[in-house]
Scaffold this active site. Structure first.
Site, short mmCIF file in Angstrom:
data_model
loop_
_atom_site.label_atom_id
_atom_site.label_comp_id
_atom_site.label_asym_id
_atom_site.label_seq_id
_atom_site.Cartn_x
_atom_site.Cartn_y
_atom_site.Cartn_z
N SER A 134 0.86 -1.19 0.00
CA SER A 134 0.00 0.00 0.00
C SER A 134 0.88 1.23 0.00
O SER A 134 2.03 1.18 0.47
CB SER A 134 -0.89 0.00 1.25
OG SER A 134 -1.53 1.26 1.42
N TYR A 147 -3.12 -1.92 9.97
CA TYR A 147 -2.98 -2.11 8.54
C TYR A 147 -1.65 -1.54 8.05
O TYR A 147 -0.91 -2.20 7.30
CB TYR A 147 -4.15 -1.43 7.82
CG TYR A 147 -4.13 -1.58 6.32
CD1 TYR A 147 -4.62 -2.72 5.71
CD2 TYR A 147 -3.63 -0.56 5.51
CE1 TYR A 147 -4.61 -2.87 4.33
CE2 TYR A 147 -3.61 -0.69 4.14
CZ TYR A 147 -4.11 -1.84 3.54
OH TYR A 147 -4.08 -1.97 2.18
#
Length: 240
Positions: A134, A147
């Site tokens: 990400s 996350y």
């Protein structure tokens, strides 16, 4: 990599970015195997012509289940895409069970699957491992500490893995998406979001061109600014 005629395994391939990657690889002539947890999305994937395997990759048993199901198969592309947010907001208690599940799915599962499939990948004429991290692996946001931590860990692992496999037939790619319109982001993150189809197209292009990284969409700008001022990017992204 020449995609036509290759066999790809896409984790989390029954919806979102994973499903779009699977569709685009199939359109380019690959045989695609997807895995997921829900029988309804697995059935939908099968209706599109994918081989679909049910496996819960948030634990080691699920990783073994998937590896065992494909033990006699030749895999050319391992695409570690499955993930979950594991988020908790300001003032909310940290759900330790959810945290452990997110850490395993986002970080441990790719490592386990690489461990299971790497010997076979090494035997192929050319092979690729794609780890989907990400843009938040570069700089975290306050709203997603679990996350962000898992994706940063996977980014670090991917960089080391690429170096270790540099003289082999296995090419290692890190894909860094921006905020993408998927089930995981709906209701959690507002604002402009990249479509899963467009995101997948950039990842598949990285596979076809043997790129070391796929900096997808706005992550290209993030990387450029980070190269100038990491501190500025951290200040911006922590409030994102």
């Amino acid at each position: 990599m020449k995609i036509t005629g290759k066999t790809a395994l896409v984790t989390g391939g029954t919806d979102g970015i994973g499903l779009e990657i699977a569709r685009q690889l199939m359109a380019k002539g690959a045989s695609v195997i997807v895995c997921g947890r829900r029988e309804d999305t697995l059935a939908s994937a099968r209706s599109e012509g994918f081989e679909a395997i049910q496996a819960d990759l948030s634990n080691a048993v699920g990783c073994v289940t998937l590896a065992t199901a494909l033990a006699d198969r030749s895999i050319d592309m391992l695409i570690n895409n499955a993930g979950m947010s594991g988020n908790f907001g300001p003032g909310e208690p940290l759900d330790l069970a959810l945290t452990d599940q997110a850490i395993f799915l986002n970080l441990n599962a790719p490592l386990h699957l690489i461990g299971h499939f790497l010997p076979g990948l090494m035997q192929r004429p050319e092979a690729v491992i794609v780890n989907v991290t990400s843009g938040l692996a570069i700089a975290p946001r306050a709203g997603g500490p679990v996350y962000c931590a898992t994706k940063a860990g996977l980014r670090s692992f991917t960089q080391s893995l690429r170096h270790n496999l540099r003289d082999t037939n296995v090419h290692v790619i890190e894909a860094l998406p921006p905020v993408v319109d998927t089930a995981m982001t709906r209701g959690r993150i507002n604002g402009n979001k990249m479509s899963a189809k467009q995101c997948a197209a950039e990842i598949v292009d990285a596979i076809a061109t043997n790129a070391p990284e796929a900096n997808v969409g706005m992550v290209k700008i993030l990387r450029m600014i980070y190269s100038i001022s990491p501190a500025l990017v951290r200040r911006i992204m922590i409030k994102f």
